[in-house]
Scaffold this motif. Structure first.
Motif, PDB file in Angstrom:
ATOM      1  N   ASP A 104      -5.892  86.254  39.943  1.00 38.36           N
ATOM      2  CA  ASP A 104      -6.419  87.538  39.480  1.00 38.36           C
ATOM      3  C   ASP A 104      -6.235  88.661  40.486  1.00 38.36           C
ATOM      4  N   ARG A 105      -6.367  88.343  41.762  1.00 41.39           N
ATOM      5  CA  ARG A 105      -6.259  89.404  42.776  1.00 41.39           C
ATOM      6  C   ARG A 105      -4.852  89.978  42.832  1.00 41.39           C
ATOM      7  N   LYS A 106      -3.852  89.132  42.691  1.00 43.17           N
ATOM      8  CA  LYS A 106      -2.473  89.625  42.667  1.00 43.17           C
ATOM      9  C   LYS A 106      -2.227  90.483  41.430  1.00 43.17           C
ATOM     10  N   LEU A 107      -2.819  90.096  40.317  1.00 40.39           N
ATOM     11  CA  LEU A 107      -2.686  90.878  39.085  1.00 40.39           C
ATOM     12  C   LEU A 107      -3.278  92.270  39.264  1.00 40.39           C
ATOM     13  N   LEU A 108      -4.460  92.346  39.845  1.00 36.91           N
ATOM     14  CA  LEU A 108      -5.094  93.643  40.093  1.00 36.91           C
ATOM     15  C   LEU A 108      -4.258  94.475  41.066  1.00 36.91           C
ATOM     16  N   SER A 109      -3.729  93.833  42.098  1.00 36.47           N
ATOM     17  CA  SER A 109      -2.889  94.551  43.060  1.00 36.47           C
ATOM     18  C   SER A 109      -1.695  95.191  42.372  1.00 36.47           C
ATOM     19  N   LEU A 110      -1.012  94.430  41.537  1.00 33.00           N
ATOM     20  CA  LEU A 110       0.165  94.935  40.850  1.00 33.00           C
ATOM     21  C   LEU A 110      -0.183  96.101  39.941  1.00 33.00           C
ATOM     22  N   TYR A 111      -1.269  95.978  39.220  1.00 33.87           N
ATOM     23  CA  TYR A 111      -1.664  97.038  38.283  1.00 33.87           C
ATOM     24  C   TYR A 111      -1.944  98.348  39.027  1.00 33.87           C
ATOM     25  N   VAL A 112      -2.743  98.267  40.069  1.00 34.35           N
ATOM     26  CA  VAL A 112      -3.151  99.476  40.792  1.00 34.35           C
ATOM     27  C   VAL A 112      -1.988 100.060  41.601  1.00 34.35           C
ATOM     28  N   ILE A 113      -1.305  99.224  42.376  1.00 28.44           N
ATOM     29  CA  ILE A 113      -0.215  99.722  43.222  1.00 28.44           C
ATOM     30  C   ILE A 113       0.927 100.246  42.362  1.00 28.44           C
ATOM     31  N   GLY A 114       1.224  99.545  41.256  1.00 25.87           N
ATOM     32  CA  GLY A 114       2.272 100.016  40.356  1.00 25.87           C
ATOM     33  C   GLY A 114       1.950 101.366  39.752  1.00 25.87           C
ATOM     34  N   GLY A 115       0.683 101.566  39.370  1.00 27.94           N
ATOM     35  CA  GLY A 115       0.270 102.854  38.813  1.00 27.94           C
ATOM     36  C   GLY A 115       0.332 103.971  39.846  1.00 27.94           C
ATOM     37  N   ALA A 117       2.240 104.050  42.571  1.00 24.92           N
ATOM     38  CA  ALA A 117       3.646 104.313  42.887  1.00 24.92           C
ATOM     39  C   ALA A 117       4.300 105.148  41.786  1.00 24.92           C
ATOM     40  N   GLY A 118       3.996 104.829  40.529  1.00 23.92           N
ATOM     41  CA  GLY A 118       4.545 105.608  39.427  1.00 23.92           C
ATOM     42  C   GLY A 118       4.084 107.050  39.466  1.00 23.92           C
ATOM     43  N   GLY A 119       2.811 107.262  39.769  1.00 25.38           N
ATOM     44  CA  GLY A 119       2.281 108.618  39.851  1.00 25.38           C
ATOM     45  C   GLY A 119       2.882 109.415  40.989  1.00 25.38           C
ATOM     46  N   VAL A 120       3.061 108.771  42.139  1.00 22.13           N
ATOM     47  CA  VAL A 120       3.652 109.448  43.305  1.00 22.13           C
ATOM     48  C   VAL A 120       5.105 109.828  43.020  1.00 22.13           C
ATOM     49  N   LEU A 121       5.876 108.909  42.432  1.00 23.22           N
ATOM     50  CA  LEU A 121       7.275 109.202  42.125  1.00 23.22           C
ATOM     51  C   LEU A 121       7.385 110.331  41.098  1.00 23.22           C
ATOM     52  N   TYR A 122       6.464 110.342  40.149  1.00 26.70           N
ATOM     53  CA  TYR A 122       6.425 111.414  39.139  1.00 26.70           C
ATOM     54  C   TYR A 122       6.214 112.775  39.799  1.00 26.70           C
ATOM     55  N   GLY A 143      -1.439 107.370  30.899  1.00 25.25           N
ATOM     56  CA  GLY A 143      -0.919 106.107  30.390  1.00 25.25           C
ATOM     57  C   GLY A 143      -0.737 105.062  31.465  1.00 25.25           C
ATOM     58  N   ALA A 144      -0.866 103.794  31.053  1.00 22.49           N
ATOM     59  CA  ALA A 144      -0.772 102.672  31.989  1.00 22.49           C
ATOM     60  C   ALA A 144       0.625 102.083  32.060  1.00 22.49           C
ATOM     61  N   SER A 145       1.619 102.782  31.521  1.00 26.65           N
ATOM     62  CA  SER A 145       2.966 102.203  31.440  1.00 26.65           C
ATOM     63  C   SER A 145       3.541 101.832  32.799  1.00 26.65           C
ATOM     64  N   ALA A 146       3.341 102.653  33.823  1.00 31.08           N
ATOM     65  CA  ALA A 146       3.864 102.329  35.154  1.00 31.08           C
ATOM     66  C   ALA A 146       3.205 101.065  35.695  1.00 31.08           C
ATOM     67  N   SER A 147       1.902 100.938  35.508  1.00 31.33           N
ATOM     68  CA  SER A 147       1.183  99.740  35.951  1.00 31.33           C
ATOM     69  C   SER A 147       1.656  98.512  35.190  1.00 31.33           C
ATOM     70  N   VAL A 148       1.804  98.667  33.880  1.00 33.18           N
ATOM     71  CA  VAL A 148       2.214  97.540  33.045  1.00 33.18           C
ATOM     72  C   VAL A 148       3.641  97.118  33.359  1.00 33.18           C
ATOM     73  N   LEU A 149       4.534  98.082  33.567  1.00 34.41           N
ATOM     74  CA  LEU A 149       5.921  97.722  33.875  1.00 34.41           C
ATOM     75  C   LEU A 149       6.021  97.048  35.239  1.00 34.41           C
ATOM     76  N   HIS A 200       7.553 105.066  35.098  1.00 36.53           N
ATOM     77  CA  HIS A 200       7.830 103.666  34.754  1.00 36.53           C
ATOM     78  C   HIS A 200       8.728 103.023  35.805  1.00 36.53           C
ATOM     79  N   LEU A 201       9.738 103.770  36.235  1.00 38.23           N
ATOM     80  CA  LEU A 201      10.689 103.230  37.212  1.00 38.23           C
ATOM     81  C   LEU A 201      10.013 102.972  38.558  1.00 38.23           C
ATOM     82  N   GLY A 202       9.052 103.836  38.911  1.00 40.09           N
ATOM     83  CA  GLY A 202       8.289 103.599  40.138  1.00 40.09           C
ATOM     84  C   GLY A 202       7.489 102.316  40.056  1.00 40.09           C
ATOM     85  N   GLY A 203       6.864 102.079  38.891  1.00 40.89           N
ATOM     86  CA  GLY A 203       6.132 100.832  38.693  1.00 40.89           C
ATOM     87  C   GLY A 203       7.043  99.626  38.718  1.00 40.89           C
TER      88      GLY A 203
END
Length: 301
Positions: A104-115, A117-122, A143-149, A200-203
């Motif tokens: 679960d902790r890795k899943l949370l990490s990916l969701y938050v860090i991916g989101g 990173a996507g926001g920063v790249l945007y 939208g959560a697309s960057a986190s999900v991707l 999305h690409l950042g995620g």
């Protein structure tokens, strides 16, 4: 049992990150629907747009500096049923894989860090690429697309030959699903939703990098979890100290060239070898003992 009680139980249960992430997104979506209806009928549509300006991520740096929390809130916010349904289905399908094999902790990490990173790249793209210069002052993103991707690409990097049975298509390896979504985002980077596709690409980049670093023994989510543990620790009651005297015995040894303890918890070297085997031969190639070690590692954190 009421819906409210079901929600409370979901957040009280340990190791339930996937369901909690989906619930947060759904709750925010429902609350915004109700708020939009109430504000439009009572104050006017401008009031709802003003509310959204404190949740959505702005490309304008000046606005973002006054609302830095939007780098987090934007990837829990959706408008439109298709938008949230598509994201939550992908989060559930691919999130199950990350949760099962990495915890679960890795899943949370990916969701938050991916989101993030996507926001920063945007924001960087809209402020430093001349093509987006005219849009930078007025563009917002939700939208959560960057986190999900990030989770989709991470699952495909970890288990490239894992197969999903898609309706009307049949069995498809998830590496091809991830590749299709990435190509779709690249093709949309110059369209009407250019900012979203860039995010999305950042995620996606974070998802790939996260697994590659994890296979080398580096957990990109460790600083984030240290911060979360510090915050939650501030609100936990400290147990009363009890002084006891007991004899303890520690034993360490080596099995198959890897250090183990009496508790049987696998070392990082063992986990790295198992992840490499999954990446090359698939999860099905693991022995029962290796699967057990992977499960123990996911529970360790």
């Amino acid at each position: 049992m009421s819906i409210l009680q079901d929600i409370k139980d979901a957040f009280r249960q340990p190791n339930n990150t996937l369901k909690q992430l989906i619930l947060i997104n759904v709750i925010v979506f429902v609350v915004l629907i109700v708020m939009r209806l109430l504000l439009t009928f009572t104050v006017g549509p401008g009031a709802y747009n003003y509310l959204m300006s404190f949740i959505a991520l702005h490309s304008d740096m000046g606005t973002f500096i006054t609302r830095p929390w939007t780098l987090i809130t934007y990837f829990f916010t959706h408008q439109g049923f298709l938008h949230i349904i598509f994201n939550m289905l992908n989060l559930y399908w691919f999130g199950q894989l990350i949760r099962e094999y990495l915890g679960d902790r890795k899943l949370l990490s990916l969701y938050v860090i991916g989101g993030i990173a996507g926001g920063v790249l945007y924001m960087l793209s809209y402020n430093f690429i001349p093509y987006f210069e005219d849009r930078a002052a007025s563009s917002v993103m939700i939208g959560a697309s960057a986190s999900v991707l990030a989770i989709v690409v991470a699952a495909a990097t970890l288990l490239p030959n894992y197969t999903f049975n898609l309706i009307l298509i049949g069995p498809v390896r998830i590496k091809y699903i991830a590749l299709f979504l990435v190509i779709l985002s690249i093709s949309g980077a110059v369209g009407d939703n250019a900012g979203g596709n860039i995010a999305h690409l950042g995620g996606a980049l974070i998802g790939w990098l996260f697994i590659k670093q994890l296979q080398r023994g580096n957990d990109m989510g460790r600083p984030m979890h240290a911060f979360f543990d510090f915050i939650t620790g501030l609100f936990k009651r400290r147990p009363k100290l009890k002084v006891t005297h007991r004899r303890t015995t520690t034993f360490t040894g080596k099995a198959n060239g890897s250090t183990t303890t009496v508790a049987g918890k696998p070392s990082q070297k063992e986990i790295d070898l198992i992840l490499d085997k999954i990446s090359s031969s698939g999860y099905e190639s693991l022995s029962k003992e290796e699967k057990q070690k992977l499960f123990q590692a996911s529970q360790k954190e």
